[in-house]
Write a protein that holds these residues in place. Structure first.
Motif, PDB file in Angstrom:
ATOM      1  N   LEU A   1      31.443  16.256  -3.504  1.00 20.33           N
ATOM      2  CA  LEU A   1      31.673  15.396  -4.652  1.00 20.33           C
ATOM      3  C   LEU A   1      31.253  15.911  -5.934  1.00 20.33           C
ATOM      4  O   LEU A   1      31.890  15.576  -6.634  1.00 20.33           O
ATOM      5  N   GLN A   2      30.025  16.598  -5.634  1.00 17.71           N
ATOM      6  CA  GLN A   2      29.616  17.107  -7.138  1.00 17.71           C
ATOM      7  C   GLN A   2      30.479  18.301  -7.751  1.00 17.71           C
ATOM      8  O   GLN A   2      30.545  18.590  -8.878  1.00 17.71           O
ATOM      9  N   GLN A   3      30.647  19.008  -6.776  1.00 19.81           N
ATOM     10  CA  GLN A   3      31.789  20.147  -6.988  1.00 19.81           C
ATOM     11  C   GLN A   3      32.945  19.653  -7.703  1.00 19.81           C
ATOM     12  O   GLN A   3      33.390  20.155  -8.742  1.00 19.81           O
ATOM     13  N   ARG A   4      33.603  18.453  -7.123  1.00 17.02           N
ATOM     14  CA  ARG A   4      34.756  18.160  -7.638  1.00 17.02           C
ATOM     15  C   ARG A   4      34.550  17.393  -9.016  1.00 17.02           C
ATOM     16  O   ARG A   4      35.369  17.675  -9.938  1.00 17.02           O
ATOM     17  N   LYS A   5      33.688  16.715  -9.284  1.00 20.45           N
ATOM     18  CA  LYS A   5      33.172  16.217 -10.378  1.00 20.45           C
ATOM     19  C   LYS A   5      32.886  17.248 -11.507  1.00 20.45           C
ATOM     20  O   LYS A   5      33.287  17.350 -12.763  1.00 20.45           O
ATOM     21  N   ASP A   6      32.295  18.414 -10.979  1.00 15.81           N
ATOM     22  CA  ASP A   6      31.980  19.560 -12.144  1.00 15.81           C
ATOM     23  C   ASP A   6      33.395  20.297 -12.264  1.00 15.81           C
ATOM     24  O   ASP A   6      33.593  20.633 -13.594  1.00 15.81           O
TER      25      ASP A   6
ATOM     26  N   GLU B   1      36.166  19.058 -12.244  1.00 18.75           N
ATOM     27  CA  GLU B   1      37.044  17.999 -13.121  1.00 18.75           C
ATOM     28  C   GLU B   1      36.662  18.073 -14.560  1.00 18.75           C
ATOM     29  O   GLU B   1      37.391  17.770 -15.634  1.00 18.75           O
ATOM     30  N   SER B   2      35.539  18.167 -14.845  1.00 16.44           N
ATOM     31  CA  SER B   2      34.887  18.453 -16.188  1.00 16.44           C
ATOM     32  C   SER B   2      35.244  19.789 -16.853  1.00 16.44           C
ATOM     33  O   SER B   2      35.639  19.871 -18.089  1.00 16.44           O
TER      34      SER B   2
ATOM     35  N   THR C   1      39.107  18.727  -2.591  1.00 12.27           N
ATOM     36  CA  THR C   1      39.817  17.672  -2.482  1.00 12.27           C
ATOM     37  C   THR C   1      40.055  17.435  -0.977  1.00 12.27           C
ATOM     38  O   THR C   1      39.761  16.651  -0.023  1.00 12.27           O
TER      39      THR C   1
END
Length: 143
Positions: A72-77, A79-80, A57
């Motif tokens: 952004l993709q790493q953040r989404k991963d 969070e999952s 972040t």
């Protein structure tokens, strides 16, 4: 209604509903196992994932272009992953439903002990579900 114009009996409707419940319980547990397969290396803790999430972040504030999209993709991963780690207790509910329905489902579909094991279901869970290796499975394993 059946194809020949007769209505299904209450017993037939109950059997269909029972089969649907069995399928849903087995499917949910097998999907959970697949999504939570052990991976190589040390398991990350929720605290470690939160730390990585904070770093990503912070890095996003100055990132541009492809670096930004990757973050952004790493953040989404992350969070999952954090959600999965924090909701592992849900596994017990899925496991109990699997244990309740798996034996009948497996018998109806002809699923062997070895197939359950290959799908990732532990021997302990299968034993609790009343699914045990049969002689044919044992002979195949010894060969």
């Amino acid at each position: 209604m059946a194809d020949d114009g007769r209505q299904m009996s209450g017993e037939q409707r109950a059997a269909i509903a029972r089969g649907r419940r069995e399928s849903q319980a087995v499917d949910a547990y097998l999907r959970y196992l697949e999504e939570n397969k052990p991976r190589r290396g040390r398991r990350r803790t929720p605290e470690r994932v939160r730390m990585l999430l904070d770093q990503v972040t912070a890095d996003l504030e100055s990132a541009t272009g492809v670096h930004r999209i990757e973050l952004l993709q790493q953040r989404k991963d992350l969070e999952s992953e954090l959600w999965r780690l924090e909701h592992q207790a849900d596994n017990k509910e899925l496991e109990e439903a699997f244990i309740e329905h798996a034996a009948r489902y497996g018998e109806r579909k002809g699923i062997s002990y070895e197939t359950w094991r290959e799908a990732g279901v532990s021997a302990e869970v299968l034993e609790r579900a009343g699914i045990v290796p049969n002689t044919t499975d044992e002979l195949r394993r010894r060969r």
